[in-house]
Design an enzyme around this catalytic site. Structure first.
Site, PDB file in Angstrom:
ATOM      1  CD  GLU A 134      -2.468   1.358   2.715  1.00  0.00           C
ATOM      2  OE1 GLU A 134      -3.432   2.129   2.805  1.00  0.00           O
ATOM      3  OE2 GLU A 134      -2.067   0.647   3.656  1.00  0.00           O
ATOM      4  CD  GLU A 231      -6.825   2.369   6.804  1.00  0.00           C
ATOM      5  OE1 GLU A 231      -6.242   1.439   7.384  1.00  0.00           O
ATOM      6  OE2 GLU A 231      -6.356   2.966   5.823  1.00  0.00           O
TER       7      GLU A 231
END
Length: 248
Positions: A134, A231
């Site tokens: 990520e 998130e």
């Protein structure tokens, strides 16, 4: 990051009650995997994702993968990941690249990162588990080793494994580079997981500058069939802020 008003175990029931079908979190390693597995079954939830061991989080570490001299610790963490993923029936994990240490060179850290990712991709792939990388923005994590899709693509190319994927977080990538949907479509074949939060503030979709109506329409149009992880930091209570998920 959701349901901060609840303890960790109570968040599973709260998420299920609000209509979530899966959960993800930074770390399960403080808890016995059997206890988490029981919660997933009780509330009808899937384990969408969790992170590989990230080092000493309280001391500011955000991943081990790029840290010279920590390769044995990283490798031991792979065994731990396999045990937890099997217990939780989780098919993918995120490998946090880590923050480049003061005094270390980027080239050295990148070489360590590539070797560690190759190890993880091979060993976790043999267990049926995907490894994700990520890009994370430099505002929230100064010095983080991988912050753009260009950097992530270069790392994927060096590793050369078909078991290394991208985690595409619209929040981080809006801060670092923008051009969110063009890059998503170009990279979709390598994207295994999506996360959302708005900019600035990292609150719910619809509270900032990202046009999430267009984003969700694009995910549908392009046939993205993976998880979309929420998130973000709830602006005023998790349940009260879920209008974005319910189309209002």
């Amino acid at each position: 990051m959701l349901y901060p008003e609840h303890g960790f175990f109570d968040r599973f029931g709260a998420a299920a009650a609000d209509g979530f079908r899966g959960v993800e979190y930074v770390s399960p390693y403080e808890y016995e995997p059997t206890a988490i597995a029981e919660l997933l079954v009780r509330h009808g939830l899937s384990q969408a994702l969790f992170n590989m061991p990230a080092g000493d989080w309280a001391a500011g570490e955000r991943g081990l993968a790029c840290l010279p001299g920590r390769q044995d610790e990283f490798a031991a963490g792979v065994d731990t990941v396999i045990a937890y993923a099997r217990a939780l029936d989780c098919r993918q994990v995120n490998c946090l690249a880590g923050i480049i240490p003061t005094g270390a060179g980027r080239a050295e850290c990148e070489a360590v990162l590539v070797r560690n990712l190759a190890l993880a991709a091979e060993r976790l792939g043999a267990a049926g588990i995907r490894v994700l990388l990520e890009p994370i923005n430099q505002r929230d994590m100064p010095g983080y080793a991988v912050s753009t899709t260009d950097q992530a693509e270069a790392i994927l190319a060096q590793v050369g494994s078909d078991n290394l994927w991208l985690q595409y977080d619209f929040y981080h990538l809006q801060i670092m580079q923008g051009d969110l949907l063009t890059n998503f479509e170009r990279l979709q074949g390598r994207i295994a997981h999506v996360q959302v939060a708005d900019v600035p503030g990292r609150h719910e979709p619809g509270t900032g500058e990202i046009n999430y109506i267009r984003v969700f329409e694009a995910l549908e149009r392009l046939g993205y069939d993976g998880w979309v992880g929420a998130e973000y930091r709830p602006a005023a209570g998790t349940s009260a802020g879920l209008g974005w998920m319910r189309g209002r």
